[in-house]
Design an enzyme around this catalytic site. Sequence first.
Site, short mmCIF file in Angstrom:
data_model
loop_
_atom_site.label_atom_id
_atom_site.label_comp_id
_atom_site.label_asym_id
_atom_site.label_seq_id
_atom_site.Cartn_x
_atom_site.Cartn_y
_atom_site.Cartn_z
N LYS A 123 -1.96 0.38 0.57
CA LYS A 123 -2.32 0.96 1.86
C LYS A 123 -3.54 1.84 1.67
O LYS A 123 -3.53 2.77 0.87
CB LYS A 123 -1.16 1.78 2.44
CG LYS A 123 -1.49 2.37 3.82
CD LYS A 123 -0.29 3.03 4.46
CE LYS A 123 -0.62 3.55 5.85
NZ LYS A 123 0.54 4.19 6.51
N ASP A 228 6.60 9.56 14.53
CA ASP A 228 6.08 8.29 15.06
C ASP A 228 7.12 7.19 14.83
O ASP A 228 6.80 6.11 14.35
CB ASP A 228 4.76 7.94 14.39
CG ASP A 228 3.95 6.93 15.20
OD1 ASP A 228 4.35 6.63 16.34
OD2 ASP A 228 2.92 6.44 14.69
#
Length: 430
Positions: A123, A228
């Site tokens: 990532k 989130d």
Amino acid sequence: MKLNVKNIRYLTSDDWRVLTATEMGSRNHEVVPTPLISQIAAIRSGTGVHKCISNLAKIGLIAKVRNAKYDGYRLTYGGLDYLAMHTHQKSSTVYSVGNQIGVGKESDIIVCASETGRQLVLKIHRLGRISFRTVKANRDYLRNRQGASWMYMSRLAALKEFEFMKALRAEGFPVPEPIGQNRHTVIMSLIDAFPMRQISKVGDPAGLYAELLSLIVRLAQHGLIHGDFNEFNILVEEREEKHGRLSLIPTIIDFPQMVSIDHENAEYYFDRDVACIKRFFDRRFGFTSDEPGPFFKDATRKIVKRLDVEVQASGFSKKMAKELEVYMKEHGIDGDAGDFEPGAEEDDNEQDDGVEDDDDGGVALQGGPVTEDTSGPIATPADEPPLTPQMTILDIRDNDPLPDLHDIKPPPPESTMTTKAAKKKAGWAI
């Protein structure tokens, strides 16, 4: 921009020194003066630094700034990518790089592999991607925080994600296994699962719903709020039990926006996470719970452990958390992932740091294209070879003789014959 490692095999040890020197100079300079790069790199040959700078600029790892008041260069995201990948390779964390399998607002998700062939996920945090699209709206912000600061924010996001992932994994939370972190990159295990947003139907929505809400409560009992928690950041894996039944195992991902229960807006973030799950299950699966809650006060009544305090003690300080939070709030990254679909086209006006963006579907470290195009989670059926052997491998250990750039593109041979002698030899000299 995409990760492009085609030229990584051609960099010499001097090239790496100059690239590292540019990164070190970026801590105090938006545009690093060329004499400072030479001083930090400390290459014996006087012309060697300029030769390396020319090589690095040609492949977009550093860039010359137009209308600068002095001669200097800035580090691009491509250069930061190379430095991070070089460090991961030297630590034997990453051996090969494959296709991009996901793209977010401010990150890229790429499949990679270790030396043993284990599939991993790379990532790359790219904070500033959205800011480049909204320059007019963020003009005041851009005045004080330029490209170097965006790279610093990307480092903070990667460090925060890695530290929280380690703490959650140690407490048995369903998160990917953190493997390594360097600069703006995080290496984690690959989860053979699908994002919940891609699932159209489940056999037992009530069971999955209850498990997800229990994870929100359990996080709060450990001093954390995801911030989130929605269908974009939940992977669902099908696992066969002993009696032939299939159970759905959720895995939580994406932690840069995670906050402590001591945060001033902690209850708001907690309620928003709960509301996201309720809304998704109502719209997608037609399931609505007849029980209210859970509520923040009830969830935090019994604190099991304060992981937020542990993470701060491990190196991710309150100051770092505040800086990152201010950035994410100003740019709307905390909790609106649904506005940006993975795989969506990026703005044509997005700054690309001067690096060519070749759409080759994924590039291995050696530069050979990876033929398989994976736009979603990776599945490896029994009758197909795993993805790792299809990658072109490059070993770039420091003790291996690396080719010089001029070995790859040799200069034209110098002529030792004068023009007059050449004409005479050809038979048409006057």
